[in-house]
Design a protein around this motif. Structure first.
Motif, PDB file in Angstrom:
ATOM      1  N   PRO A  98       0.807  -1.225   0.000  1.00  0.00           N
ATOM      2  CA  PRO A  98       0.000   0.000   0.000  1.00  0.00           C
ATOM      3  C   PRO A  98       0.845   1.283   0.000  1.00  0.00           C
ATOM      4  O   PRO A  98       0.413   2.308  -0.497  1.00  0.00           O
ATOM      5  CB  PRO A  98      -0.816  -0.100   1.282  1.00  0.00           C
ATOM      6  CG  PRO A  98      -0.744  -1.512   1.697  1.00  0.00           C
ATOM      7  CD  PRO A  98       0.489  -2.108   1.109  1.00  0.00           C
TER       8      PRO A  98
ATOM      9  N   ARG B  90      -2.698  -7.229  -6.915  1.00  0.00           N
ATOM     10  CA  ARG B  90      -3.541  -6.047  -6.768  1.00  0.00           C
ATOM     11  C   ARG B  90      -4.342  -5.873  -8.046  1.00  0.00           C
ATOM     12  O   ARG B  90      -3.775  -5.908  -9.142  1.00  0.00           O
ATOM     13  CB  ARG B  90      -2.642  -4.824  -6.546  1.00  0.00           C
ATOM     14  CG  ARG B  90      -3.394  -3.551  -6.248  1.00  0.00           C
ATOM     15  CD  ARG B  90      -2.467  -2.416  -5.910  1.00  0.00           C
ATOM     16  NE  ARG B  90      -1.644  -2.012  -7.050  1.00  0.00           N
ATOM     17  CZ  ARG B  90      -0.616  -1.162  -6.977  1.00  0.00           C
ATOM     18  NH1 ARG B  90      -0.264  -0.650  -5.822  1.00  0.00           N
ATOM     19  NH2 ARG B  90       0.075  -0.853  -8.043  1.00  0.00           N
TER      20      ARG B  90
ATOM     21  N   ASN C  19      -8.260   0.242  -5.410  1.00  0.00           N
ATOM     22  CA  ASN C  19      -7.309  -0.846  -5.671  1.00  0.00           C
ATOM     23  C   ASN C  19      -7.628  -1.968  -4.695  1.00  0.00           C
ATOM     24  O   ASN C  19      -7.825  -1.722  -3.506  1.00  0.00           O
ATOM     25  CB  ASN C  19      -5.877  -0.378  -5.445  1.00  0.00           C
ATOM     26  CG  ASN C  19      -5.445   0.615  -6.493  1.00  0.00           C
ATOM     27  OD1 ASN C  19      -5.668   0.397  -7.680  1.00  0.00           O
ATOM     28  ND2 ASN C  19      -4.849   1.712  -6.067  1.00  0.00           N
TER      29      ASN C  19
ATOM     30  N   TRP D  51      -6.385  -5.523  -3.023  1.00  0.00           N
ATOM     31  CA  TRP D  51      -5.258  -6.434  -2.802  1.00  0.00           C
ATOM     32  C   TRP D  51      -5.777  -7.849  -2.572  1.00  0.00           C
ATOM     33  O   TRP D  51      -6.810  -8.054  -1.927  1.00  0.00           O
ATOM     34  CB  TRP D  51      -4.438  -5.981  -1.596  1.00  0.00           C
ATOM     35  CG  TRP D  51      -3.435  -4.943  -1.943  1.00  0.00           C
ATOM     36  CD1 TRP D  51      -2.120  -5.130  -2.246  1.00  0.00           C
ATOM     37  CD2 TRP D  51      -3.652  -3.522  -2.045  1.00  0.00           C
ATOM     38  NE1 TRP D  51      -1.514  -3.923  -2.540  1.00  0.00           N
ATOM     39  CE2 TRP D  51      -2.428  -2.926  -2.427  1.00  0.00           C
ATOM     40  CE3 TRP D  51      -4.770  -2.699  -1.874  1.00  0.00           C
ATOM     41  CZ2 TRP D  51      -2.279  -1.562  -2.616  1.00  0.00           C
ATOM     42  CZ3 TRP D  51      -4.633  -1.338  -2.073  1.00  0.00           C
ATOM     43  CH2 TRP D  51      -3.398  -0.783  -2.434  1.00  0.00           C
TER      44      TRP D  51
ATOM     45  N   GLY E 196      -7.079   7.250   2.679  1.00  0.00           N
ATOM     46  CA  GLY E 196      -6.886   6.192   1.683  1.00  0.00           C
ATOM     47  C   GLY E 196      -8.201   5.505   1.375  1.00  0.00           C
ATOM     48  O   GLY E 196      -8.425   4.362   1.776  1.00  0.00           O
TER      49      GLY E 196
ATOM     50  N   ILE F 105      -8.033   2.064  -0.843  1.00  0.00           N
ATOM     51  CA  ILE F 105      -7.335   0.846  -0.419  1.00  0.00           C
ATOM     52  C   ILE F 105      -8.346  -0.180   0.084  1.00  0.00           C
ATOM     53  O   ILE F 105      -9.061   0.065   1.042  1.00  0.00           O
ATOM     54  CB  ILE F 105      -6.317   1.168   0.691  1.00  0.00           C
ATOM     55  CG1 ILE F 105      -5.232   2.097   0.120  1.00  0.00           C
ATOM     56  CG2 ILE F 105      -5.696  -0.116   1.255  1.00  0.00           C
ATOM     57  CD1 ILE F 105      -4.175   2.498   1.115  1.00  0.00           C
TER      58      ILE F 105
ATOM     59  N   TYR G  37      -8.831  -4.254   1.194  1.00  0.00           N
ATOM     60  CA  TYR G  37      -8.322  -5.602   1.473  1.00  0.00           C
ATOM     61  C   TYR G  37      -9.462  -6.624   1.551  1.00  0.00           C
ATOM     62  O   TYR G  37      -9.215  -7.814   1.602  1.00  0.00           O
ATOM     63  CB  TYR G  37      -7.615  -5.629   2.838  1.00  0.00           C
ATOM     64  CG  TYR G  37      -6.252  -4.988   2.902  1.00  0.00           C
ATOM     65  CD1 TYR G  37      -5.589  -4.547   1.768  1.00  0.00           C
ATOM     66  CD2 TYR G  37      -5.607  -4.857   4.138  1.00  0.00           C
ATOM     67  CE1 TYR G  37      -4.343  -3.967   1.865  1.00  0.00           C
ATOM     68  CE2 TYR G  37      -4.351  -4.282   4.230  1.00  0.00           C
ATOM     69  CZ  TYR G  37      -3.719  -3.839   3.098  1.00  0.00           C
ATOM     70  OH  TYR G  37      -2.472  -3.272   3.197  1.00  0.00           O
TER      71      TYR G  37
END
Ligand code: FDA
Length: 491
Positions: A67, A83, A90, A92, A424, A427, A429
């Motif tokens: 990240p 990714r 984005n 992951w 962020g 981001i 996950y």
């Protein structure tokens, strides 16, 4: 082309795939599991740590994809971390035998019962909290850090500072269970065993300590003698045959990503456990390539589980910051879920950069007020995502509120060092949803419009679960596969 027949095939060796494999093998079924990533344990190749990225660091890239701080060049290799990049987000993903369990932080959180009931109104919550959640906690080897070790260990200064500051700002904190073996970590600290969490190992894999799926569910499944795992086997697309069986086009690759064999697999029963994004990609691509039937609900009700990263700089710099040494395994969280105006949970995350950057990192998990949708671009042959700033507006509001309250009580600034503007939003996950249980599937994960196709992974959860998701993914998979076996779907 080599053709292989197998009655049952599972695609993907993450949580959903590993649970399905174990329970089917225990029931005496022969199972072939296809995994595009590498079998790291068998390969004998060690995982890299954060400070010295190497072979395991990224899936076929020339540069790292952590990240932050991607200053390292790489020789393309079938690494553990991948990714997927979209315009506003984005995502992951873990690759390899064990899926996301190889790269994740091991936080093993059971959702709040009230929220579980809200997300899954049709499931028997009582049965989940008395049976499935305890079962998966045992199978996944969930444990809790010893408070004395936590208080004494210099590697957990970031957690102690984080909790102290949270209390000062009026927030409630909680201890977060993990699958990392904390007794092993104590031995690491005493230098009795090789170091992993205390040696900046995490998102590129852990060489020791972490009970990833290859050490739990998959190991047990292999011990039955009924499971065959084929790694570096990437399923490209699926075809539905006239007799309702499936044919899979598969590419076997080497560790540089080169295709070394094109193979055909035939099966009567197919389980998709390729993870939320992998499963959606397989379904939508197969629909585009050869008209695999996909129900209208596929791709709908997708969310980022409210993931929103933020950080603060200048955290306690005069009293030694957050620590130059940091364990990679988070054990602290802030629980603000019951606040009507700003409901969120946040992990007090480590930032093991090898020096004290006096910076605190937080991964917030929020409600997903507006769900997104996944579709397929037939021209460019890739997934598209309907997801923009409006989907994360409530998350940003919560992050702003949280940071302001923390800074007012403790000092510090919003972290421009980590993120543009300190936030962020892009981001993720925890992609969830798109094949939601009871919407795109029947009540146990069998896909609508199909007789022999099942989905067992994160895509069953409708975009949100309020905490880190793998305990819930595992429990839902246990519930579904138990009932599917009971209904004789695999005989
Ligand atoms: P998962 O993604 O685990 O597995 C899918 C597998 O299918 C992968 O191995 C993939 O390679 C394979 N596959 C995909 N397409 C394929 C194809 N076409 N052919 C063959 N194989 C294919 N969660 C949590 O609860 N606690 C935590 O601390 C964290 N931390 C965290 C950190 C990071 C960096 C990430 C990326 C994620 C987390 N997570 C987490 C999230 C968690 O890891 C994730 O939700 C689960 O792994 C999802 O489990 P699934 O079973 O859905 O798929």
């Amino acid at each position: 082309k080599q053709t292989i027949d197998s009655p049952i095939i599972i695609i993907g060796s993450g949580y959903g795939g590993a649970v399905s494999a174990l329970r089917l093998c225990e029931a005496g079924k022969k199972v072939v599991l296809l995994e595009m990533g590498l079998n790291w344990e068998k390969s004998g190749i060690p995982f890299s740590n954060l400070l010295k990225p190497g072979q395991s660091s990224a899936w076929l890239r020339k540069k790292t994809i952590a990240p932050f701080m991607n200053i390292f060049s790489l020789t393309p290799f079938t690494g553990t971390l991948d990714r997927m990049e979209f315009d506003t987000i984005n995502i992951w993903l873990g690759r390899g035998v064990g899926g996301g369990s190889l790269v994740n932080g091991g936080m093993a959180v059971t959702p709040k019962e009230s929220y579980f009931k809200e997300v899954f109104p049709n499931l028997d919550a009582e049965k989940f909290y008395s049976h499935y959640f305890p079962l998966v906690q045992e199978e996944l080897k969930v444990n809790i850090i010893d408070e004395k070790f936590l208080n004494d260990c210099p590697y957990y200064k970031f957690t102690r500072v984080g909790e102290e500051e949270a209390h000062k700002a009026g927030f409630k904190t909680m201890r977060v269970p993990n699958v990392y073996d904390f007794k092993y970590m104590e031995k690491e600290f005493r230098n009795e065993v090789p170091r992993s969490a205390l040696n900046t190992e995490v998102i590129y894999g852990n060489n020791h300590g972490k009970n990833s799926l290859d050490k739990t569910y998959l190991k047990k499944a292999l011990e039955t003698g009924n499971l065959e795992i084929l790694d570096l086997h990437c399923v490209d697309h699926i075809k539905l045959n006239d007799d309702k069986s499936y044919t899979l086009n598969v590419q076997q690759i080497d560790t540089s990503g080169k295709v070394i064999a094109d193979k055909i697999f035939n099966c009567k029963k197919l389980i998709l456990s390729a993870g939320t994004m992998g499963t959606l990609q397989l379904l939508l691509r197969s629909n585009a390539v050869n008209n695999l039937p996909v129900h209208e609900k596929i791709g709908k009700n997708w969310g980022n589980n409210g993931n929103f990263m933020t950080g603060r700089n200048w955290v306690k710099p005069l009293s030694g910051g957050t620590g130059s040494k940091q364990s990679t395994i988070p054990v602290g969280g802030i629980d603000n879920w019951d606040d009507k105006e700003h409901p969120f949970f946040t992990e007090i995350a480590p930032l093991p950069m090898g020096m004290d950057v006096a910076t605190a990192l937080y991964l917030l998990i929020n409600r997903v007020n507006k769900k997104g949708e996944v579709g397929y671009d037939r021209i460019n042959q890739k997934l598209i995502l309907n997801w923009d700033e409006s989907h994360t507006a409530n998350m940003k509001e919560n992050a702003r509120y949280f940071i302001r309250k923390m800074n007012n009580a403790n000092g510090g600034t919003r972290s421009h060092f980590l993120f543009n503007n300190g936030f962020g939003a892009d981001i993720c996950y925890h992609p969830l949803g798109g094949c939601v249980l009871g919407e795109a599937t029947n009540e146990f994960g069998k896909l609508k419009d199909h007789e022999n196709l099942y989905v067992l992974d994160g895509s069953l959860i409708p975009g949100t679960i309020g905490v880190n998701p793998f305990v819930t993914i595992t429990a839902i998979a246990e519930y579904c596969i138990e009932n599917l076996i009971r209904q004789n779907e695999f005989s």
